[in-house]
Design an enzyme around this catalytic site. Structure first.
Site, short mmCIF file in Angstrom:
data_model
loop_
_atom_site.label_atom_id
_atom_site.label_comp_id
_atom_site.label_asym_id
_atom_site.label_seq_id
_atom_site.Cartn_x
_atom_site.Cartn_y
_atom_site.Cartn_z
CB CYS A 95 5.81 -4.30 2.68
SG CYS A 95 6.73 -3.56 1.31
CG HIS A 348 3.24 0.09 0.09
ND1 HIS A 348 2.81 -0.38 1.51
CD2 HIS A 348 3.84 -0.77 -0.41
CE1 HIS A 348 3.38 -1.23 1.59
NE2 HIS A 348 4.12 -1.63 0.55
CB CYS A 379 3.84 -9.22 -1.80
SG CYS A 379 3.79 -7.55 -2.46
#
Length: 400
Positions: A95, A348, A379
């Protein structure tokens, strides 16, 4: 020859509208074409930047295969028409891919290896679901190196609820609703549109179209609706599709440069890179990653959360944001945090999201000369967190 670190600035950032994975906006659009559109738009918006002055193109993707493979930073640079002298590479920190593309390129600029770089990320989760083609080493489980839940992000979010029993499902749902409301207001106020680049899309059934707005937001969301959603990761659990980011497609990109080079080329210096930090945590509670990453950074800079005027934190799961806020003693509805909403509403697309956080922070800085420092933080899968500290170049206290 001695080297002196140079100041690095965020010049500009753009992104495609984010789509829903599967049958969404980009179901029949290639991932590399999303990146090409972003690169071309960055050059169009910054005519003072000669293409040959770009020293590096760093593009992140979590699943580096198919149209997200072939060293996508280099292949997308060629497809976008950059001179063949401009190199590029691919990067993966799940991510935090685009965030790492910026910090790595920024470090190169500070060191003097580059003057200007394009950094960003892409994820087409419809074509390449997270974990596609992955072959985890059996030692992870046979030697109990990680908990079995560590490889399923939704399970790690449920684990975080266990670790923070004060973060109830009701509290997570309330946070998710605020994210939807803030995104709806940001769209109504025209805050998000300036950094969106329209994307030509194609459908075999419907022909050609134009993606001009994010597809995931659900402005009709209510607390009652959120309360009734199923908890797919645990029976009678806390994590639902409503208080989590969805599965999405999209690309982001940014121009970063040495501050003196930006001045020479007449480019904007919208915010200054101060410091960054990455940290590891137990993989089974990966959502806790932003806490130690931010602690390290603040300690190194001799700052506290009270010195931070704006925070853009990625909303992979509401519980992950709330755990960060609770740790630092920040209220769930603190006005400094994600003023224009976040990933629960916007989406996302994994490796692309870090630069979305940055472009929203840069826009907010321009409206808030009273704010000196801001954070972008997120995160990261397999138990990590990343945080970047930025300084507002329009801060009213700076020497002009």
């Amino acid at each position: 020859m001695p080297r002196t670190a140079r100041d690095v600035v965020f010049v500009d950032g753009v992104r495609t509208p984010f789509g829903k994975a599967g049958k969404g906006l980009y179901a029949e659009t290639r991932a590399d074409d999303l990146v090409v559109r972003v690169i071309r738009e960055l050059l169009r918006r910054n005519p003072g930047l000669p293409p040959e002055r770009v020293d590096e193109v760093a593009v992140a993707a979590t699943t580096q295969t198919g149209d997200q493979g072939l060293t996508i930073g280099r292949s997308a640079a060629l497809l976008a028409g950059l001179p063949r002298s401009v190199p590029g590479y691919a990067i993966d920190r799940m991510c935090a891919g685009a965030m790492t593309a910026v910090t790595t390129s920024g470090a190169g600029i500070s060191f003097g290896a580059y003057d200007v770089a394009i950094a960003g990320g892409v994820e087409h989760m419809g074509r390449h679901p997270m974990g596609e083609g992955v072959d985890p080493n059996p030692r992870f489980l046979s030697e109990k190196l990680v908990d079995t839940s560590a490889l399923v992000m939704g399970n790690t979010a449920e684990n975080l609820h266990d670790r923070y029993p004060s973060i109830t499902k009701e509290r997570a749902d309330a946070y998710a609703l605020r994210s939807q409301e803030k995104v709806a207001k940001a769209y109504a106020d025209g805050n998000l549109q300036p950094d969106l680049v329209e994307m030509l899309v194609r459908s075999a059934e419907e022909g050609y179209g134009l993606a001009s707005a994010d597809e995931p937001p659900r402005p009709e969301t209510t607390l009652e609706g959120l309360a009734g959603l199923k908890t797919p990761f645990r029976s009678h659990g806390n994590v639902t599709p409503g208080n989590s980011a969805g599965l999405n497609d999209g690309a982001t990109g940014a121009v970063i440069a040495a501050e003196d080079t930006a001045a020479d080329l007449g480019l904007d210096a919208r915010m200054r890179l101060v410091d960054f930090s990455f940290a590891g945590v137990d993989p089974e509670v990966m959502g806790e990653g932003p806490v130690p990453a931010t602690e390290r950074l603040l300690q190194r800079q001799q700052l506290t959360m009270d010195d931070i005027g704006l925070v853009e934190i990625n909303e992979a799961f509401a519980v992950q944001v709330l755990a960060f806020l609770e740790h630092f003693g920040v209220a769930d509805d603190d006005a400094r945090v994600n003023p224009w909403g976040g990933a629960i509403a916007l989406g996302h697309p994994l490796a692309s999201s870090g630069v979305r956080l940055m472009m929203q922070l840069a826009r907010q800085f321009a409206e808030r000369p009273d704010v000196r420092y801001g954070l972008t933080t997120m995160c990261v899968g397999l138990g990590m967190g990343g945080t970047v500290l930025w300084e507002n170049t329009d801060w009213e206290g700076s020497a002009k």
